[in-house]
Write a protein that holds these residues in place. Structure first.
Motif, PDB file in Angstrom:
ATOM      1  N   PRO A  89       0.818  -1.227   0.000  1.00  0.00           N
ATOM      2  CA  PRO A  89       0.000   0.000   0.000  1.00  0.00           C
ATOM      3  C   PRO A  89       0.846   1.268   0.000  1.00  0.00           C
ATOM      4  CG  PRO A  89      -0.888  -1.605   1.545  1.00  0.00           C
ATOM      5  CD  PRO A  89       0.435  -2.151   1.070  1.00  0.00           C
ATOM      6  N   ALA A  90       1.987   1.250   0.686  1.00  0.00           N
ATOM      7  CA  ALA A  90       2.836   2.441   0.752  1.00  0.00           C
ATOM      8  C   ALA A  90       3.390   2.804  -0.624  1.00  0.00           C
ATOM      9  CB  ALA A  90       3.987   2.220   1.736  1.00  0.00           C
ATOM     10  N   LEU A  91       3.865   1.795  -1.370  1.00  0.00           N
ATOM     11  CA  LEU A  91       4.395   2.071  -2.697  1.00  0.00           C
ATOM     12  C   LEU A  91       3.286   2.509  -3.643  1.00  0.00           C
ATOM     13  CD1 LEU A  91       6.663   2.142  -4.726  1.00  0.00           C
ATOM     14  CD2 LEU A  91       6.326  -0.311  -5.140  1.00  0.00           C
ATOM     15  N   ARG A  92       2.121   1.847  -3.534  1.00  0.00           N
ATOM     16  CA  ARG A  92       0.998   2.247  -4.392  1.00  0.00           C
ATOM     17  C   ARG A  92       0.603   3.701  -4.119  1.00  0.00           C
ATOM     18  NH1 ARG A  92      -2.411  -1.311  -2.888  1.00  0.00           N
ATOM     19  NH2 ARG A  92      -3.767  -0.032  -1.585  1.00  0.00           N
ATOM     20  N   ARG A  93       0.608   4.073  -2.859  1.00  0.00           N
ATOM     21  CA  ARG A  93       0.274   5.451  -2.506  1.00  0.00           C
ATOM     22  C   ARG A  93       1.285   6.435  -3.080  1.00  0.00           C
ATOM     23  NH1 ARG A  93      -0.277   4.508   2.367  1.00  0.00           N
ATOM     24  NH2 ARG A  93       1.843   5.011   3.070  1.00  0.00           N
TER      25      ARG A  93
END
Length: 407
Positions: free
Chosen positions: A18-22
């Motif tokens: 989720p962090a990279l997608r964000r």
């Protein structure tokens, strides 16, 4: 983060955190599509900047935007215009004698007036984002002389003044009359050296105003740009009826420069939107086939109700859906899901699901008959006879007699 990106490059189907997608989506959403309307807006604003300070762009050349990461180049040229210079020679109202002697001229004629830049367009056209980018690109030139606010909804002229004052370092602690509030606004604009004032959603102030209130709004607008020695740029943005309102006053209209962000059109917008989809995808590990982008473009324009800002938002949401599920290609299904998440519509009303997508109405996807919203509600039986009404009991007066009495 770089390690995870390297893993995704070797194995695109690997799950993304989720962090990279964000972070990826943050970069995608920062991209900006340059249009002819934005170039027009930039040119008008750059000319008005010359009004504040003739040396603000000096001999170093015109203000321009650098090439953006999205592959689209901002407007780099603009017509020369010295709005701060008044002509030496004047012709009187009767078309007669020319006045060559500067000493005979009114001193005010040599001082520049303020200007009003009016940006209008339908909701979702991208007005607010365009202005934010415009101000950000010219931050070094503007410094702290810019103040930007959004008019609350609903809003009166007094409420607008009460919204402005705290931004000018003057919190209101007690009720004050409208004219006193605006006197303080004008004084604070001077003392704080605010030379560019932007009011977004200005239609919130004008839409519900009566005749007397409309006159006070127009007079207040004029008073803001009539500071001769320190000319001000007033930037007003809102829906299209804002321009109609401002044109009702000739003195206000004379000071205005109008820019409209119009609606997208088909088939003219198909190629630019398809290119925009491809440019946004290029900032992610995803890929998209050119023919898929071409097929999606028309549907996307229609699904966005022909508003550029909404079309870009839908594209970003479709990209996020693809990244969320670890897909490697951006497909129509991702756009269909993004549209469904936004509107809650059925597949038969989803422009990305049906063959005849031009027959769908993206503005009415939630406006359905009551039977669709509450299908369990039972309709009354048509042949059921109404129950007989009981006869009303006669009213009794004093002594136990009926109201009619007895003779």
């Amino acid at each position: 983060m770089s390690t995870e990106i390297d893993i995704l490059a070797d194995n695109p189907s690997a799950p993304m955190s989720p962090a990279l997608r964000r972070d990826l989506m943050s970069g995608v959403r920062r991209q900006f599509l340059t249009t002819s309307s934005f170039e027009h807006l930039s040119m008008q604003f750059d000319r008005m900047l010359e009004l504040l300070d003739p040396a603000i762009d000096g001999i170093d050349g015109p203000l321009s935007d650098a090439t953006d990461g999205g592959g689209a180049t901002e407007c780099t040229g603009r017509l020369a215009a010295d709005l701060d210079e008044q002509p030496v020679n004047e012709v009187d109202d009767l078309g007669g004698q020319l006045i060559d002697d500067v000493d005979d001229m009114d001193d005010d004629a040599l001082m520049p007036e303020g200007r009003i830049l009016v940006l209008t367009g339908e909701s979702g056209a991208g007005k607010t984002r365009a202005l934010k980018r415009l101000f950000r690109k010219r931050h070094d030139k503007l410094g702290g002389r810019l103040l930007s606010i959004t008019a609350p909804s609903p809003c009166t002229l007094m409420q607008l003044g009460r919204t402005l004052l705290p931004q000018l370092g003057y919190p209101i602690q007690r009720d004050r009359k409208e004219h006193l509030i605006w006197e303080e606004v004008r004084r604070r604009l001077e003392t704080e050296d605010k030379r560019v004032l932007h009011i977004d959603e200005m239609q919130h102030v004008t839409q519900t105003a009566n005749i007397d209130q409309q006159k006070r709004i127009l007079n207040t607008i004029k008073s803001l740009v009539q500071r001769r020695r320190d000319p001000m740029i007033l930037v007003l943005s809102g829906t299209c009826d804002l321009a109609d309102f401002l044109r009702t006053d000739r003195q206000v209209m004379r000071r205005c420069r109008f820019v409209e962000f119009g609606r997208l059109t088909l088939p003219e917008s198909t190629d630019p939107i398809a290119e925009t989809i491809e440019n946004l995808v290029a900032f992610t590990p995803l890929t998209i086939e050119p023919k898929v982008a071409d097929e999606l473009a028309g549907r996307l324009v229609h699904a966005a109700n022909y508003a550029l800002g909404i079309a870009i938002e839908l594209t970003c949401e479709a990209i996020e859906e693809a990244l969320r599920f670890g897909d490697t290609h951006l497909l129509p299904d991702h756009f269909a899901t993004a549209f469904w998440l936004r509107t809650g519509c059925r597949n038969t009303m989803n422009p990305f699901r049906v063959q005849h997508w031009t027959d769908t109405d993206p503005t009415q996807v939630l406006d359905r008959p009551r039977t669709d919203v509450d299908p369990q509600k039972m309709a009354p039986k048509p042949n059921t006879a109404p129950k007989p009404r009981k006869a009303a009991k006669p009213k009794r007066g004093r002594g136990g007699r009926t109201a009619e009495g007895s003779k």
